[in-house]
Design an enzyme around this catalytic site. Structure first.
Site, PDB file in Angstrom:
ATOM      1  CE1 TYR A  46      -3.027  -3.013   0.199  1.00  0.00           C
ATOM      2  CE2 TYR A  46      -3.665  -2.378   2.408  1.00  0.00           C
ATOM      3  CZ  TYR A  46      -3.792  -3.213   1.316  1.00  0.00           C
ATOM      4  OH  TYR A  46      -4.699  -4.246   1.352  1.00  0.00           O
TER       5      TYR A  46
ATOM      6  CE  LYS B 111       1.183 -17.693  -2.026  1.00  0.00           C
ATOM      7  NZ  LYS B 111       0.340 -18.892  -1.843  1.00  0.00           N
TER       8      LYS B 111
ATOM      9  CG  ASP C 244      -2.102 -20.024   0.322  1.00  0.00           C
ATOM     10  OD1 ASP C 244      -1.271 -19.839   1.240  1.00  0.00           O
ATOM     11  OD2 ASP C 244      -1.832 -20.695  -0.692  1.00  0.00           O
TER      12      ASP C 244
END
Ligand code: NAD
Length: 368
Positions: free
Chosen positions: A146, A195, A227
């Site tokens: 972001y 991740k 995930d």
């Protein structure tokens, strides 16, 4: 002890819910012998009306001079309020972004706690809920995707957008330390979410978390891919204590975790910097649809005040007392309109109360 608390009441239901949180803090002063000095700070729509901008330099200075800031909510009806006809940097929310930046609030904490009494609002199956869950999502707030460089350009006649995700080891270390510190105040377990099977930033995240973990031998830690974490949150939420993760993963996972707890009126939050300073606020907005009616749920703000006692002032006993008082009020059947049983559910032993009455009740359950 004496503490300086900056108070941003804000707009909509903000002043109503903040005044109940102050009522509860005053009850804590009475019982435990502390003094809270409040300083009102203007931010949001009310600041626009008074000064022309959503946050003045004086307001930032007042926040910086406080030991912690307790906030209600800011903003109005985005379709009808004149505040939303202003340029984006002059709108209410710009004040909050500016304040977070000025105070370097890099660590966002959002508890997801399922109250026994509000189990019916949880969309998960009874066998998954068991006897409830209690986790804390710790999200990095000032780095990552972001805040990375971004652009959209035409490459060989094809519109192409580009976002970049950057973390340096210092940014990861400071949030990881915060995560392990928080775990020490809880059940001493950290699940670091990344991740790392794909992203370099996640591999660095994992390496730094492992280094930090060495300083906390009492804390059990594990790594989990994002995930898998998204699945585990709905499959077995009881396994989590502190979830430590980067900005975008935390954005998504904290919303998922809060959804499984029920009402927005129950969700507290904190944003912390490197010192003991923090900004404490409910996760909901200014609810213009119910503002001024005396029916808003003040519990999220009251629980945010409890977080302030715990994380900025190290008053764990006092924070526990507030949390227990909230549980007692729910246990005895008191509900604001947003957490009333739904159609078809039992109303036995349930009493609907307004904002101020709920504040009074919670004070009454804080006993000497
Ligand atoms: P909202 O959270 O204000 O309201 C969504 C729904 O939840 C409404 O039906 C509202 O009545 C209900 N609700 C929210 N808090 C409640 C409470 N304490 N008790 C009972 N019901 C409650 O979200 P929105 O309508 O999308 O936004 C309204 C305004 O709030 C907008 O201007 C938005 O930008 C602003 N906002 C501010 C913050 C903040 O101050 N940090 C956060 C989110 C939204």
């Amino acid at each position: 002890m004496e503490y300086k608390v900056g108070v941003i009441s804000g707009d909509g239901i903000g002043p109503e819910i903040v005044s109940e949180a102050k009522k509860v803090l005053d009850r804590i002063s009475q019982v435990y012998g502390h003094t809270f000095h409040y300083e009102d700070i203007l931010m949001g729509g009310c600041s626009i009306d008074a000064t022309g901008v959503p946050l003045t330099d004086e307001a930032i200075a007042a926040a910086k001079a406080s030991d912690a800031v307790l906030m209600g909510s800011i903003g109005g009806n985005t379709a009808t309020s004149p505040w939303y006809k202003l340029a984006p940097e002059l709108r209410p929310e710009a004040g909050l972004l500016k304040l977070r930046k000025s105070l370097n609030l890099f660590a966002n904490l959002r508890p997801a706690y399922l109250y026994e009494e509000l189990k019916a609002a949880c969309p998960l199956r009874d066998d998954i809920i068991g006897d409830g869950f209690d986790m804390m999502i710790m999200r990095e707030l000032t780095g990552g995707l972001y805040f990375g460089q971004r652009s959209t350009e035409e490459v060989d006649g094809v519109l192409t957008a580009h976002d970049s995700l950057t973390y340096n080891e210092n940014e990861i270390r400071r949030i990881a330390k915060r995560g392990f510190d928080i775990a020490m105040k809880r059940r001493k377990k950290v699940t670091s979410v990344d991740k790392a099977n794909v992203l370099d930033s996640s591999r660095l995240w994992r390496k730094v978390v492992e280094e930090v973990a060495k300083d906390y031998p009492e804390v059990t830690y594990e790594h989990m891919l994002v995930d898998n974490c998204a699945m585990q949150l709905v499959k077995d939420p009881k396994q989590f204590d502190v979830i430590l993760t980067e900005n975008m993963f935390g954005d998504i996972l904290s919303d998922e975790a809060s959804m499984v707890t029920g009402s927005i009126g129950m969700l507290s939050s904190a944003s912390l910097n490197e010192t003991k300073f923090g900004l404490y606020e409910p996760s909901g907005g200014s609810a213009p649809d119910i503002a001024g009616k005396g029916i808003a749920n003040p519990i999220a703000t009251i629980l945010s005040a409890a977080m302030m006692l715990r994380y900025s002032f190290d008053l764990d006993t006092e924070a526990d007392a507030i949390e227990q008082a909230v549980k007692a009020a729910l246990h005895d059947g008191y509900r604001t309109i947003d957490i009333m049983p739904r159609e078809g559910e039992s109303m036995e032993g349930i009493t609907q109360v307004g904002t101020a009455e709920m504040g009074d009740l919670i004070c009454r359950y804080i006993v000497e």
